[in-house]
Design a protein around this motif. Structure first.
Motif, PDB file in Angstrom:
ATOM      1  N   THR A 385     -23.075  29.194  22.857  1.00 41.65           N
ATOM      2  CA  THR A 385     -24.454  29.270  23.272  1.00 41.65           C
ATOM      3  C   THR A 385     -24.407  29.247  24.782  1.00 41.65           C
ATOM      4  OG1 THR A 385     -24.936  28.331  21.482  1.00 41.65           O
ATOM      5  CG2 THR A 385     -26.664  28.284  22.978  1.00 41.65           C
ATOM      6  N   MET A 386     -23.668  28.391  25.257  1.00 44.68           N
ATOM      7  CA  MET A 386     -23.689  28.018  26.804  1.00 44.68           C
ATOM      8  C   MET A 386     -23.131  29.346  27.508  1.00 44.68           C
ATOM      9  SD  MET A 386     -22.317  24.143  27.545  1.00 44.68           S
ATOM     10  CE  MET A 386     -22.310  24.554  29.246  1.00 44.68           C
ATOM     11  N   LEU A 387     -21.880  29.824  27.196  1.00 48.68           N
ATOM     12  CA  LEU A 387     -21.566  31.004  27.650  1.00 48.68           C
ATOM     13  C   LEU A 387     -22.335  32.213  27.397  1.00 48.68           C
ATOM     14  CD1 LEU A 387     -17.698  30.642  26.422  1.00 48.68           C
ATOM     15  CD2 LEU A 387     -18.716  29.847  28.775  1.00 48.68           C
ATOM     16  N   SER A 388     -23.014  32.518  26.670  1.00 50.09           N
ATOM     17  CA  SER A 388     -23.912  33.564  26.002  1.00 50.09           C
ATOM     18  C   SER A 388     -25.151  33.399  27.196  1.00 50.09           C
ATOM     19  CB  SER A 388     -24.427  33.620  24.772  1.00 50.09           C
ATOM     20  OG  SER A 388     -23.541  34.005  24.029  1.00 50.09           O
ATOM     21  N   ALA A 389     -25.806  32.016  27.287  1.00 53.06           N
ATOM     22  CA  ALA A 389     -26.652  31.666  28.184  1.00 53.06           C
ATOM     23  C   ALA A 389     -26.541  32.121  29.614  1.00 53.06           C
ATOM     24  CB  ALA A 389     -27.204  30.499  28.043  1.00 53.06           C
ATOM     25  N   LYS A 390     -25.110  31.804  30.082  1.00 53.48           N
ATOM     26  CA  LYS A 390     -24.682  32.061  31.327  1.00 53.48           C
ATOM     27  C   LYS A 390     -24.745  33.597  31.627  1.00 53.48           C
ATOM     28  CE  LYS A 390     -20.527  31.530  34.193  1.00 53.48           C
ATOM     29  NZ  LYS A 390     -19.054  30.876  34.418  1.00 53.48           N
ATOM     30  N   SER A 391     -24.531  34.414  30.690  1.00 57.24           N
ATOM     31  CA  SER A 391     -24.267  35.886  31.028  1.00 57.24           C
ATOM     32  C   SER A 391     -25.692  36.308  30.991  1.00 57.24           C
ATOM     33  CB  SER A 391     -23.732  36.556  29.677  1.00 57.24           C
ATOM     34  OG  SER A 391     -22.055  36.249  29.775  1.00 57.24           O
ATOM     35  N   HIS A 409     -34.449  37.276  26.302  1.00 60.22           N
ATOM     36  CA  HIS A 409     -33.277  36.113  26.005  1.00 60.22           C
ATOM     37  C   HIS A 409     -34.033  34.903  26.042  1.00 60.22           C
ATOM     38  CE1 HIS A 409     -30.063  38.786  26.776  1.00 60.22           C
ATOM     39  NE2 HIS A 409     -30.472  39.210  28.066  1.00 60.22           N
ATOM     40  N   LYS A 410     -35.375  34.752  25.759  1.00 65.64           N
ATOM     41  CA  LYS A 410     -36.088  33.464  25.754  1.00 65.64           C
ATOM     42  C   LYS A 410     -35.483  32.541  24.671  1.00 65.64           C
ATOM     43  CE  LYS A 410     -40.692  31.410  24.700  1.00 65.64           C
ATOM     44  NZ  LYS A 410     -42.223  31.800  24.604  1.00 65.64           N
ATOM     45  N   ASP A 411     -35.020  33.063  23.452  1.00 62.27           N
ATOM     46  CA  ASP A 411     -34.751  32.161  22.261  1.00 62.27           C
ATOM     47  C   ASP A 411     -33.259  31.711  22.560  1.00 62.27           C
ATOM     48  OD1 ASP A 411     -36.961  32.569  20.942  1.00 62.27           O
ATOM     49  OD2 ASP A 411     -36.388  34.071  19.481  1.00 62.27           O
ATOM     50  N   LEU A 412     -32.308  32.389  22.994  1.00 61.45           N
ATOM     51  CA  LEU A 412     -31.141  31.865  23.544  1.00 61.45           C
ATOM     52  C   LEU A 412     -31.127  30.989  24.712  1.00 61.45           C
ATOM     53  CD1 LEU A 412     -28.056  32.118  23.826  1.00 61.45           C
ATOM     54  CD2 LEU A 412     -28.341  34.176  25.463  1.00 61.45           C
ATOM     55  N   LEU A 413     -31.920  31.073  25.683  1.00 61.48           N
ATOM     56  CA  LEU A 413     -32.154  30.128  26.598  1.00 61.48           C
ATOM     57  C   LEU A 413     -32.552  28.734  26.123  1.00 61.48           C
ATOM     58  CD1 LEU A 413     -33.535  32.530  29.751  1.00 61.48           C
ATOM     59  CD2 LEU A 413     -31.050  31.534  29.370  1.00 61.48           C
ATOM     60  N   ILE A 414     -33.623  28.917  25.331  1.00 60.79           N
ATOM     61  CA  ILE A 414     -34.062  27.570  24.908  1.00 60.79           C
ATOM     62  C   ILE A 414     -33.099  26.834  23.891  1.00 60.79           C
ATOM     63  CG2 ILE A 414     -35.855  26.570  23.248  1.00 60.79           C
ATOM     64  CD1 ILE A 414     -37.762  28.791  24.169  1.00 60.79           C
ATOM     65  N   ARG A 415     -32.146  27.442  23.238  1.00 57.56           N
ATOM     66  CA  ARG A 415     -31.402  27.254  22.181  1.00 57.56           C
ATOM     67  C   ARG A 415     -30.109  26.320  23.140  1.00 57.56           C
ATOM     68  NH1 ARG A 415     -30.930  31.926  19.393  1.00 57.56           N
ATOM     69  NH2 ARG A 415     -28.962  32.415  20.420  1.00 57.56           N
ATOM     70  N   ALA A 416     -29.848  27.170  24.395  1.00 58.11           N
ATOM     71  CA  ALA A 416     -28.800  26.564  25.225  1.00 58.11           C
ATOM     72  C   ALA A 416     -29.279  25.315  25.889  1.00 58.11           C
ATOM     73  CB  ALA A 416     -28.275  27.497  26.219  1.00 58.11           C
ATOM     74  N   SER A 417     -30.540  25.138  26.146  1.00 53.46           N
ATOM     75  CA  SER A 417     -31.252  23.984  26.616  1.00 53.46           C
ATOM     76  C   SER A 417     -30.928  22.754  25.687  1.00 53.46           C
ATOM     77  CB  SER A 417     -32.553  24.101  27.033  1.00 53.46           C
ATOM     78  OG  SER A 417     -32.749  25.392  27.908  1.00 53.46           O
ATOM     79  N   LYS A 418     -31.301  23.124  24.572  1.00 56.96           N
ATOM     80  CA  LYS A 418     -31.360  21.911  23.531  1.00 56.96           C
ATOM     81  C   LYS A 418     -29.894  21.501  23.392  1.00 56.96           C
ATOM     82  CE  LYS A 418     -35.295  23.272  21.035  1.00 56.96           C
ATOM     83  NZ  LYS A 418     -35.985  24.096  19.791  1.00 56.96           N
ATOM     84  N   ALA A 419     -28.864  22.193  23.785  1.00 54.35           N
ATOM     85  CA  ALA A 419     -27.535  21.685  23.912  1.00 54.35           C
ATOM     86  C   ALA A 419     -27.150  20.335  24.806  1.00 54.35           C
ATOM     87  CB  ALA A 419     -26.615  22.643  23.954  1.00 54.35           C
ATOM     88  N   SER A 420     -28.131  20.297  25.986  1.00 49.61           N
ATOM     89  CA  SER A 420     -27.890  19.246  26.883  1.00 49.61           C
ATOM     90  C   SER A 420     -28.181  17.933  26.139  1.00 49.61           C
ATOM     91  CB  SER A 420     -28.751  19.840  28.022  1.00 49.61           C
ATOM     92  OG  SER A 420     -30.031  19.851  27.842  1.00 49.61           O
TER      93      SER A 420
END
Length: 420
Positions: A385-391, A409-420
């Protein structure tokens, strides 16, 4: 014989989104003393805890955050000597917090321009970049509370604009972007002055939401409010390794877009200090792996058996100071305290704080080093998820229609944010 070797240089802190530990005044003042209240181990002195000094025998970092909110108005006018007042200014970077959090908590009451002036003058004299004075919205639960924060901030902003007219200010100030709900964010951002400061600070409940952050920064670029000598963005109260890596990736893409390697992103948190001073806790290290980026902690239990003990500090291999410490260096009898007859004294707390600062900064550096690897290598350490959000961030910032791409890419970015 005292060790005269210079400690580890962590200047690489500046190569990424810069994690600036939120320095506490007690530590800052202790770290310039010639002697401690009692002997320190390994020939160390309080000055070796001064991580802004390249001559420290432990380690050196060039950047930290310091908040004016820790001081009374009298102390702002006559600041006590500390790491910051005695620093080598050309070789250090101090981010200044204007005390909004202390205002919110009722620890700092700012009602007049006389009080605003003292805050402004302290920030200009002691910092390189600083937040403008605001009232944070982090704890606003409804629109009425949000409006109270915004109204109070407008009063502070009026004074700042009087002292800092476009192109004439001597300091580098960052207006703070607050908010919570999307409508609140829009209202706050619409209020923000058109005056050209030196960048922006981002706070509020969604400061780690990559979708919201990118939307705000892209809007600023669209309005010509980012770039053209507006080159610093600071994230208030952010410390986790995941967000630190994502902010570095974001910074790199904005540098490419703006054609400006002077565009910086920084972040801060007081965790290293509060964990030690408030809870007697230490970082046990940092973990960078696909299951998550974490910085585990443990409570440093003070027991009677530790008094005078040669038992090594449990996490000695995680920091330069740890190698010097035994539990007997940390745990002391308290002859005047009937309820707690032994525990960690002030000198011990400052030493484990130094351990925590090192581990946190080192963890941010090492995580960023690995995140900069090619994706096939980085996959060993980071969730997909982090690597995909970076791209995705790279695609968004480079896109001819960045706002349309952002929504994709909204949903992906929100998912990546929740990993923090």
């Amino acid at each position: 014989m005292a060790n005269t070797k210079t400690g580890e240089n962590l200047d690489s802190q500046l190569l990424y989104a810069i994690f600036t530990p939120a320095l506490q005044k007690g530590y800052a003042q202790f770290a310039i003393k010639k002697t401690a209240p009692r002997q320190m181990p390994g020939g160390l002195t309080p000055a070796d805890l001064n991580y802004l000094d390249p001559a420290s025998k432990l380690f050196h970092i060039p950047a930290t955050l310091y908040s004016v909110g820790q001081f009374s108005f009298n102390q702002m006018e006559k600041p006590p000597a500390c790491m910051v007042t005695r620093r080598d200014k050309p070789k250090t970077l101090i981010l200044g917090d204007s005390g909004g959090y202390q205002i919110l908590k009722g620890k700092l009451d700012v009602q007049s321009d006389n009080e605003r002036e003292k805050i402004f003058n302290w920030l200009e004299a002691n910092t390189d970049f600083a937040m403008t004075l605001d009232v944070p919205t982090a704890f606003a639960e409804d629109y009425g509370q949000f409006k109270e924060c915004l109204t109070a901030t407008k009063k502070h902003s009026k004074y700042w604009k009087k002292r800092y007219p476009t192109g004439q200010g001597q300091g580098n100030f960052l207006p703070v972007l607050q908010g919570g709900e999307e409508a609140w964010i829009n209202e706050w951002d619409d209020f923000v002055s058109d005056d050209k400061y030196s960048g922006w600070a981002i706070a509020g409940k969604k400061k780690k939401n990559l979708y919201v952050v990118l939307k705000r920064l892209l809007k600023l670029i669209d309005q010509n409010k980012l770039g053209d000598k507006l080159f610093w963005v600071h994230f208030l109260g952010v410390s986790d390794l995941t967000t630190a890596c994502m902010l570095t990736a974001m910074r790199n893409e904005f540098r490419e877009l703006l054609g400006d390697n002077g565009f910086h992103i920084s972040l801060d948190a007081s965790n290293p200090f509060l964990l030690a001073g408030g809870f007697g806790q230490v970082y046990t290290g940092y973990k960078i792996k696909r299951s998550g980026l974490v910085m585990p902690t443990a409570k440093l239990e003070a027991r009677l058996k530790n008094v005078g003990s040669d038992e090594p500090f449990p996490y000695a291999d995680q920091s330069p100071i740890g190698k010097h410490l035994t539990m007997g260096d940390l745990v002391f009898k308290r002859p005047k305290n009937k309820d707690r007859k032994y525990g960690l004294d002030t000198t011990a707390l400052h030493m484990i704080t130094n351990h925590n600062v090192y581990v946190h900064v080192k963890g941010v550096i090492e995580a960023n080093k690995k995140f900069a690897m090619k994706e096939e290598q980085a996959q060993r350490y980071f969730p997909q998820t982090m690597l995909s959000a970076k791209s995705a961030m790279a695609e968004i910032i480079r896109h001819e229609q960045p706002f349309d791409c952002l929504e994709k890419h909204k949903d992906l970015l929100i998912r990546a944010s929740k990993a923090s």
